[in-house]
Design a protein around this motif. Sequence first.
Motif, mmCIF file in Angstrom:
data_model
loop_
_atom_site.group_PDB
_atom_site.id
_atom_site.type_symbol
_atom_site.label_atom_id
_atom_site.label_comp_id
_atom_site.label_asym_id
_atom_site.label_seq_id
_atom_site.Cartn_x
_atom_site.Cartn_y
_atom_site.Cartn_z
ATOM 1 N N ARG A 15 0.929 -1.137 -0.135
ATOM 2 C CA ARG A 15 0.098 0.039 -0.077
ATOM 3 C C ARG A 15 0.867 1.281 -0.009
ATOM 4 O O ARG A 15 1.944 1.343 0.711
ATOM 5 C CB ARG A 15 -0.748 0.125 1.172
ATOM 6 N N VAL A 16 0.573 2.232 -0.751
ATOM 7 C CA VAL A 16 1.181 3.678 -0.844
ATOM 8 C C VAL A 16 0.636 4.543 0.144
ATOM 9 O O VAL A 16 -0.531 4.936 -0.103
ATOM 10 C CB VAL A 16 1.212 3.805 -2.270
ATOM 11 N N ALA A 17 1.517 5.121 0.892
ATOM 12 C CA ALA A 17 0.930 6.125 1.871
ATOM 13 C C ALA A 17 2.058 7.399 1.664
ATOM 14 O O ALA A 17 3.107 7.537 1.588
ATOM 15 C CB ALA A 17 1.220 5.509 3.471
ATOM 16 N N PHE A 18 1.138 8.237 1.801
ATOM 17 C CA PHE A 18 1.528 9.760 1.858
ATOM 18 C C PHE A 18 1.608 10.470 3.289
ATOM 19 O O PHE A 18 0.469 10.447 3.791
ATOM 20 C CB PHE A 18 1.074 10.801 0.781
ATOM 21 N N VAL A 19 2.862 10.696 3.999
ATOM 22 C CA VAL A 19 2.837 11.220 5.271
ATOM 23 C C VAL A 19 3.535 12.621 5.232
ATOM 24 O O VAL A 19 4.385 12.861 4.854
ATOM 25 C CB VAL A 19 3.608 10.325 6.413
ATOM 26 N N THR A 20 2.750 13.481 5.861
ATOM 27 C CA THR A 20 3.201 14.897 6.001
ATOM 28 C C THR A 20 4.022 15.183 7.383
ATOM 29 O O THR A 20 3.805 14.594 8.256
ATOM 30 C CB THR A 20 2.187 16.076 5.951
ATOM 31 N N GLY A 21 5.054 16.148 7.102
ATOM 32 C CA GLY A 21 5.811 16.240 8.329
ATOM 33 C C GLY A 21 6.673 15.025 8.902
ATOM 34 O O GLY A 21 6.902 14.739 9.985
ATOM 35 N N ALA A 22 7.151 14.265 7.870
ATOM 36 C CA ALA A 22 7.494 12.942 8.206
ATOM 37 C C ALA A 22 8.900 12.455 8.418
ATOM 38 O O ALA A 22 9.512 11.254 8.435
ATOM 39 C CB ALA A 22 7.084 12.002 6.908
ATOM 40 N N ALA A 23 9.898 13.684 8.509
ATOM 41 C CA ALA A 23 11.234 13.576 8.819
ATOM 42 C C ALA A 23 11.599 13.888 10.299
ATOM 43 O O ALA A 23 12.796 13.512 10.758
ATOM 44 C CB ALA A 23 12.019 14.480 7.967
ATOM 45 N N THR A 24 10.515 14.078 10.958
ATOM 46 C CA THR A 24 10.882 14.307 12.482
ATOM 47 C C THR A 24 9.679 13.836 13.343
ATOM 48 O O THR A 24 8.524 13.882 12.608
ATOM 49 C CB THR A 24 11.310 15.478 12.999
ATOM 50 N N GLY A 27 5.420 12.104 12.933
ATOM 51 C CA GLY A 27 5.438 11.759 11.188
ATOM 52 C C GLY A 27 6.434 10.732 10.932
ATOM 53 O O GLY A 27 6.147 9.775 10.128
ATOM 54 N N LEU A 28 7.698 10.845 11.527
ATOM 55 C CA LEU A 28 8.677 9.926 11.241
ATOM 56 C C LEU A 28 8.396 8.507 12.037
ATOM 57 O O LEU A 28 8.689 7.465 11.370
ATOM 58 C CB LEU A 28 10.074 10.434 11.957
ATOM 59 N N GLY A 29 7.891 8.567 13.314
ATOM 60 C CA GLY A 29 7.279 7.360 13.964
ATOM 61 C C GLY A 29 6.333 6.709 13.032
ATOM 62 O O GLY A 29 6.490 5.536 12.883
ATOM 63 N N VAL A 30 5.455 7.376 12.436
ATOM 64 C CA VAL A 30 4.539 6.735 11.459
ATOM 65 C C VAL A 30 5.008 6.080 10.303
ATOM 66 O O VAL A 30 4.733 4.948 9.978
ATOM 67 C CB VAL A 30 3.309 7.788 11.284
ATOM 68 N N ALA A 31 5.921 6.771 9.649
ATOM 69 C CA ALA A 31 6.551 6.311 8.504
ATOM 70 C C ALA A 31 7.667 4.886 8.802
ATOM 71 O O ALA A 31 7.503 3.986 8.056
ATOM 72 C CB ALA A 31 7.488 7.557 8.086
ATOM 73 N N GLN A 32 8.166 5.176 10.028
ATOM 74 C CA GLN A 32 8.684 4.057 10.470
ATOM 75 C C GLN A 32 7.760 2.626 10.699
ATOM 76 O O GLN A 32 8.390 1.640 10.186
ATOM 77 C CB GLN A 32 9.604 4.194 11.698
ATOM 78 N N ALA A 33 6.720 2.850 11.429
ATOM 79 C CA ALA A 33 5.958 1.754 11.560
ATOM 80 C C ALA A 33 5.270 1.263 10.447
ATOM 81 O O ALA A 33 5.241 0.070 10.122
ATOM 82 C CB ALA A 33 4.842 2.251 12.551
ATOM 83 N N PHE A 34 4.883 2.264 9.324
ATOM 84 C CA PHE A 34 4.317 1.871 8.130
ATOM 85 C C PHE A 34 5.358 0.895 7.264
ATOM 86 O O PHE A 34 4.984 0.026 6.541
ATOM 87 C CB PHE A 34 3.903 2.969 7.301
ATOM 88 N N ALA A 35 6.365 1.573 7.123
ATOM 89 C CA ALA A 35 7.664 0.571 6.472
ATOM 90 C C ALA A 35 7.767 -0.564 6.943
ATOM 91 O O ALA A 35 8.071 -1.742 6.445
ATOM 92 C CB ALA A 35 8.813 1.376 6.615
#
Length: 313
Positions: A15-24, A27-35
Motif C-alpha cells: 500500500r502507498v502512503a503519503f505522510v506529511t511532516g515525516a522527517a521528525t 510523522g517519522l514514527g508513523v513512517a517507520q511503523a508503516f515501513a
Amino acid sequence: MSLNPAEYRDQWEGRVAFVTGAATGIGLGVAQAFADAGMRLALSYRNEDDRAATEAWFADKGHEKPLFIKLDVTDRDGFAKAAQQVVNHFGEVHVLVNNAGVSVFGPTDEASYDDFDWIMGVNFGGVVNGIVSFLPKIKASEGRRHVVNVSSMAAFLPGPQAGIYTASKFAVRGLTDSLRYNLAPHGIGCSLCCPALTRTNAWKSAQKRPDSFDESGFPDVPEGALEQFGTAFEEGMDPYEVGAKILRGMTQQDGLILTHPEHGLDFAEEYMKQVAALPVEACPPGRMKIEELRRKAMRDAEAGLVIDLDDLT
C-alpha cells in the motif's frame, strides 16, 4: 491487537502512503511503523538534515527508499503537485496521513491576526490541503485505503496558553469526525488520532515562524524558558509507538485513535460537566423527531450509505 507493525503486513504490504511532516517526530514514527508493515512511502519534509537522517534510517533497515517531497503544507499548489508526483511515481496512493503541524503557545487574548493565520493555516489549513489534493487520487485507487488526520489531546482538553492551537485541533477533530461519514460509501477508512505528550521537538515550533507572519501579539519567551518547557517532551511517548498505534487503529478501522492512557480522569470530568450542563426539561416532539433522524443518518452513513439533506427532515 499487536503493536508489532510487521504483524499487519498481510493487510498493508505494498500500500502507498503519503505522510506529511515525516522527517521528525510523530510523522517519522508513523513512517517507520508503516515501513515495517511493508508499505511504500512518500514523505514530506522541510529540513534537508532531517531528510538525510530519515533516508539513512530506511537504508539501514533495508527498506525501500521513500519518495521525499519538500513541502510547505500551507502551499496549495505545492500540495496538488505533490499528490500528482506520488501517483506518477507509484501509480496509485492508498493512505494519507495529515500530520504536519506547529505547536505554539501564548495568551489568546493578546494574539494578533498573524498568530491566528499562521497556526490555523498550518494545523487546520494543512489538513484541508491534504484532503482536497489527495482524496481524488485515493478514490481513484483500489483496495484498502485510509485517511488519518493527526490532531492532539488538545482537541478534547483546552489549556490557558494554547487557545489558537486548541482551536486548530478542535477543527481537525470536527472535520475528521464528519469526513468519516462521507468516505464510508467509498470504502475508505478515516481516523482521528489525538496523541498527547510525545518525545518530539515540537516545542521548537516558535523558532520556525515564517517572516510573513512575524507580527505576533504573544510576549517574547526567553530562550532558557523555552528550553525548560522542552524538557517536558523528554518524558513523552516514543514516536514509533504512536506510529504503531496509528497503524493498529487503521487496521481495526477505528474512527478515534487515542494513544496515551493517562487521560481517563480528564475525559470523565469533561463528560460529567457536559451532562450537568444539560437542562432537565421535556423536549418537544418535533425537535425530538429531528434528533432521531440525525442519529439514524449517522448510523446509516457509518454503514456506508450516502446521506442527503432530505434524510435529515
